[in-house]
Design an enzyme around this catalytic site. Structure first.
Site, mmCIF file in Angstrom:
data_model
loop_
_atom_site.group_PDB
_atom_site.id
_atom_site.type_symbol
_atom_site.label_atom_id
_atom_site.label_comp_id
_atom_site.label_asym_id
_atom_site.label_seq_id
_atom_site.Cartn_x
_atom_site.Cartn_y
_atom_site.Cartn_z
ATOM 1 N NE ARG A 187 -2.427 -1.226 3.445
ATOM 2 C CZ ARG A 187 -2.833 -0.879 4.666
ATOM 3 N NH1 ARG A 187 -3.885 -0.128 4.816
ATOM 4 N NH2 ARG A 187 -2.179 -1.302 5.729
ATOM 5 C CD GLU A 188 4.607 -0.326 -1.606
ATOM 6 O OE1 GLU A 188 3.436 -0.589 -1.963
ATOM 7 O OE2 GLU A 188 5.469 -1.208 -1.429
ATOM 8 C CE LYS A 244 -20.362 1.408 -3.577
ATOM 9 N NZ LYS A 244 -20.856 0.621 -2.548
ATOM 10 N N GLY A 301 -23.034 5.620 12.564
ATOM 11 C CA GLY A 301 -22.479 4.512 13.343
ATOM 12 C C GLY A 301 -21.062 4.742 13.809
ATOM 13 N NE ARG A 355 -13.072 3.082 3.231
ATOM 14 C CZ ARG A 355 -12.761 2.324 4.285
ATOM 15 N NH1 ARG A 355 -11.614 2.482 4.910
ATOM 16 N NH2 ARG A 355 -13.608 1.419 4.726
ATOM 17 C CB CYS A 356 -6.744 -0.149 0.692
ATOM 18 S SG CYS A 356 -5.663 0.832 -0.346
ATOM 19 C CG ASP A 378 -24.734 0.216 8.285
ATOM 20 O OD1 ASP A 378 -25.679 1.007 8.449
ATOM 21 O OD2 ASP A 378 -23.713 0.207 8.995
ATOM 22 C CG HIS A 423 -16.856 10.203 1.915
ATOM 23 N ND1 HIS A 423 -18.192 10.065 2.183
ATOM 24 C CD2 HIS A 423 -16.326 8.968 2.010
ATOM 25 C CE1 HIS A 423 -18.447 8.793 2.409
ATOM 26 N NE2 HIS A 423 -17.336 8.104 2.313
ATOM 27 C CB CYS A 435 -21.224 7.981 5.019
ATOM 28 S SG CYS A 435 -20.725 6.260 4.827
HETATM 29 N N1 GLN Z 1 -22.153 2.035 10.087
HETATM 30 C C1 GLN Z 1 -21.093 2.255 9.163
HETATM 31 C C2 GLN Z 1 -20.249 3.444 9.608
HETATM 32 O O1 GLN Z 1 -20.777 4.335 10.139
HETATM 33 C C3 GLN Z 1 -21.609 2.508 7.763
HETATM 34 C C4 GLN Z 1 -20.513 2.720 6.775
HETATM 35 C C5 GLN Z 1 -20.948 2.740 5.320
HETATM 36 O O2 GLN Z 1 -22.063 2.940 5.001
HETATM 37 N N2 GLN Z 1 -20.054 2.575 4.415
HETATM 38 O O3 GLN Z 1 -19.068 3.481 9.403
HETATM 39 ZN ZN ZN Z 2 -22.384 5.009 4.242
#
Ligand code: GLN
Ligand code: ZN
Length: 739
Positions: free
Chosen positions: A17-18, A111, A417, A500-501, A584, A679, A711
């Site tokens: 993961r360099e 995606k 979460g 992100r991996c 989720d 994000h 998220c």
């Molecule tokens: N419950 C997860 C979190 O809060 C949901 C993450 C996600 O939807 N990718 O990290």
């Molecule tokens: Zn999410």
């Protein structure tokens, strides 16, 4: 007859993961731009070298990206949203589009087809002028020529797929500006001694309808005037649509097919043949599943193909980036390890297949049978009554009861979460795994984190709390570690987006729950507060989708196995007094097949597997679900059919499109439209969030509206999360007064 080999989409993150490390060091100011570029060049050279050393004939280039290959194309073509134009430094501008800057939100991320890779959506506006700002493909070609003395094959995403990613519906774009940049690009490559180029068109596996003639015309135009350079078009993830027309009429030197996931490709070749003057790139080793290629089967397939054409290049089925770099150094049980093949092993397999064909050398003997079954699990699966999967009473009755018990105000606030995962937390988890600290030390550290998170949430004034997910490295891996039937790799990283991996677990046998999964942490958090703590589980479709799947039983059956295990957990949480449980399903949409004909069957079992998890709970227990980073506009009916009481859903990056879809559907269940983008490090203002709420409650009943981010907050720092959430709570307070 002799064949050659090539590959594409080789993992760009590096064996250790360099790339991730270099990016994060650069973003935090620890290394300079020059050092970052040097590290990137080292990776480009190493990757090409690895491929060459494994005996692959045609080595790809232009496969590297500092963040995302679609963003690279936008950048090359000068498709830069106006709000970033004032950022002078090109690399800073590049990262700002991906991650947002102080005053400009990032571009939308979504995606890539049905995979867990995310790309940055190009923002093409009516006045966007495509121009070839720089030729990255040429740069990488020259880097490898100068350093390794290799003449490589640049790989570029094609115009049809690029526009598809940009969500351009009107392909008149083909006629002018985009055609000319691709033409320029190819011309420059040809003039610089590039002999062959691969143009990726995975969008050609989608239903093409009327687009097919437009695509062919476009390719006629972009290849006009080329003389020596060989252009190959590569398709993958499914079978090529409109096979006959495209294969015979597309003016290119060769076409690539995915023979692993696109079973109809072979049928089409048998039915319609293959043109004599074209090369067939045969994707015979998987880029997506980790199981060894069955040499006998692959050779049989290649033999069939040779009846139709003499020009065959062996390749991988789809980009190798969906696999980790190598199985070497993994210390899994031998009975599983012997079945696995990652990216480097795919290179070996291709060379073995090539030697078998060209030199008649027998491939090694293989024993690939996998039988890791549990009769009890199979019995339970056979007892599922699919028609009985129904929550009672109706939603409105349930919801009323739930809200009464929960005593929540209008516009209840919550989070998804996870809370920030600090460097210290990561270290403690790693220390525990490596046996450097005891279980007691580990547990007390996690409990302290939970306690602190509960205090912080109280302080912020949130209504529904969470324990924070500090014990979880990853939302799928955590469950995979505790459930039976999964293997976890040590270094099996694949890129999800940017730096992100993720490390997809490997499902190799029947899945079942031997011990509780989330009970301890959830109950501890609940013991610290009077407010409801929401239990958080990852749903069956997401666990399945983000793991490597077994090949011997159907996805549906595996999903049901996971669902039964989660159902046991849900029941125990409920018994222990947890009143809200969130399951989720961020990968619910991602799992959707690319071919329309297969979609209904998928949703049928995907929805049912969710219902298996929730259908036995009491009416008073509130079931939430969460989804993000996909296009949900066209599957709201499917989401509705899952019958959750509340959904929290990403919306802040898709600029209101999703709102319109919910409006059209007249969505009438609990819903929390994510009102800010977690994000991005940017702190959202009260005002911008209020606007989203106001827009939403024009068509969503305000009694159903929840306030939450889009998220989990695990990738943020506390000093970003706290002020953002405080602003979010203010939004709820203001709204409660206003309505
Ligand atoms: N419950 C997860 C979190 O809060 C949901 C993450 C996600 O939807 N990718 O990290
Ligand atoms: Zn999410």
């Amino acid at each position: 007859m002799t064949v050659k080999t090539t590959v594409f989409g080789y993992p760009r993150i590096g064996p250790q993961r360099e790339l991730k490390k270099a990016l994060e060091h650069y973003w935090s100011g620890k290394i300079s731009q020059r050092e970052l570029i040097e590290e990137a060049e080292k990776l480009i050279i190493n990757n090409a070298n690895t491929i060459a050393l494994h005996g692959i004939d045609i080595i790809p280039s232009n496969e590297f990206s500092l963040y995302d290959f679609i963003l690279d194309l936008s950048f090359m073509f000068n498709v830069i949203p106006k709000r970033f134009k004032k950022i002078e430094d090109p690399l800073e501008r590049y990262f700002a589009i991906a991650r947002g800057s102080a005053d400009a939100p990032a571009s939308e991320m979504t995606k890539w087809f049905n995979t867990n890779y995310h790309y940055i959506v190009p923002e093409i506006e009516s006045d966007t002028e495509f121009e070839l700002r720089e030729n990255k493909a040429l740069k990488e070609f020259e880097l490898l020529k100068n350093n390794l003395n290799l003449k490589t094959k640049p790989v570029i995403v094609g115009p049809f797929t690029y526009l598809y990613c940009a969500k351009v519906k009107n392909y008149t774009y083909f006629s002018d500006s985009i055609v000319s940049v691709y033409r320029r690009l190819l011309k420059e490559l040809e003039e610089s001694d590039v002999e062959e180029v691969q143009i990726d068109e995975p969008a050609m596996v989608l239903e093409l309808d009327n687009d097919v003639q437009t695509i062919i015309n476009c390719y006629r135009k972009i290849t006009t005037g080329l003389s020596k350079i060989k252009v190959y078009v590569q398709t993958y993830y499914e079978s090529l649509s409109q096979y006959e027309k495209i294969v015979y009429e597309l003016p290119v030197h060769g076409i690539g097919f995915d023979f692993v996931e696109g079973k109809e490709n072979l049928e089409n070749i048998l039915k319609f043949g293959f043109p004599e003057d074209k090369t067939l790139i045969a994707g015979v080793v998987s880029g997506r599943d980790p199981w060894k290629t069955d040499f006998k089967e692959a050779l049989k397939l290649i033999e069939t193909l040779t009846k139709f054409t003499k020009h065959i290049i062996l390749s991988n089925s789809c980009p190798l980036m969906h696999l980790p770099v190598t199985v070497k150094n993994e210390s899994l049980p031998e009975e599983i390890l012997r079945l696995l093949s990652f990216a480097n092993e795919r290179l070996e397999e291709l060379t073995i297949l090539k030697t078998a064909i060209n030199e008649g050398k027998e491939p090694p003997e293989q024993n690939l049978s996998m039988k890791f079954t549990n009769p009890e699990v199979q019995k339970k699966i056979s007892q599922i009554d699919e028609n009985a999967l129904c929550r009672k009473p109706s939603f409105s009755e349930r919801y009323e009861k739930q809200m009464e018990i929960l005593k929540l105000p209008l516009f209840p606030t919550t989070t998804i979460g996870s809370f920030p995962q600090t460097a210290e937390l990561r270290k403690v988890r790693a220390d525990y795994k490596a046996g450097r600290i005891s279980f007691e030390e580990y547990e007390s550290f996690i409990n302290n984190e939970i306690k602190r998170a509960i205090e912080i949430q109280h302080d912020i004034g949130l209504d529904v709390l969470v324990h924070g997910e500090f014990e979880r490295t990853d939302m799928v891996e955590f469950f995979a570690e505790k459930l039976q039937g999964f293997a976890i790799t040590k270094n099996g990283w694949v890129q999800s987006y940017g730096s992100r991996c993720v490390r997809p677990p490997i499902i190799y046998g029947d899945v079942w729950r031997e011990k509780p999964l989330t009970l301890k942490e959830t109950l501890y958090a609940q013991s610290l507060t009077e407010k409801p703590v929401k239990g958080i589980l990852t749903g069956p479709v997401t666990i399945l989708q983000w793991s490597y799947q077994r090949k011997d039983i159907s996805k549906k059956e595996v999903a049901y196995q996971i669902a039964l295990a989660l159902k046991e957990e849900v029941i125990e949480l409920e018994k222990a007094g947890i009143k809200i449980i969130q399951i989720d399903e961020p990968a619910f949409r991602e799992g959707m097949p690319l071919k329309k004909a297969k979609v209904d069957e998928y949703f049928d079992w995907a929805i049912k597997s969710f219902k298996i998890v929730i259908s036995a709970v009491k009416p008073e227990t509130q079931i939430h679900t969460h989804m993000c980073y996909s296009e949900f506009n066209d599957i709201i009916d499917k989401i509705y059919a899952m019958d959750a009481d509340v959904i929290s859903i990403e919306a802040s990056r898709s600029k209101g499109e999703i709102l319109k879809a919910f409006e059209r559907f007249k969505y009438d269940r609990g819903i929390g439209i994510g009102i800010y983008d977690i994000h991005s490090p940017r702190i959202p203002s009260v005002q911008e969030m209020i606007e989203i709420v106001k827009r939403s409650i024009k068509f969503i009943d305000k009694r159903l509206f929840w306030i939450n981010p889009d998220c989990g907050l695990k990738t943020r720092a506390w000093q970003e999360a706290i002020p953002a959430l405080k602003n979010m709570v203010k939004v709820a307070e203001i709204m409660r007064k206003e309505v």
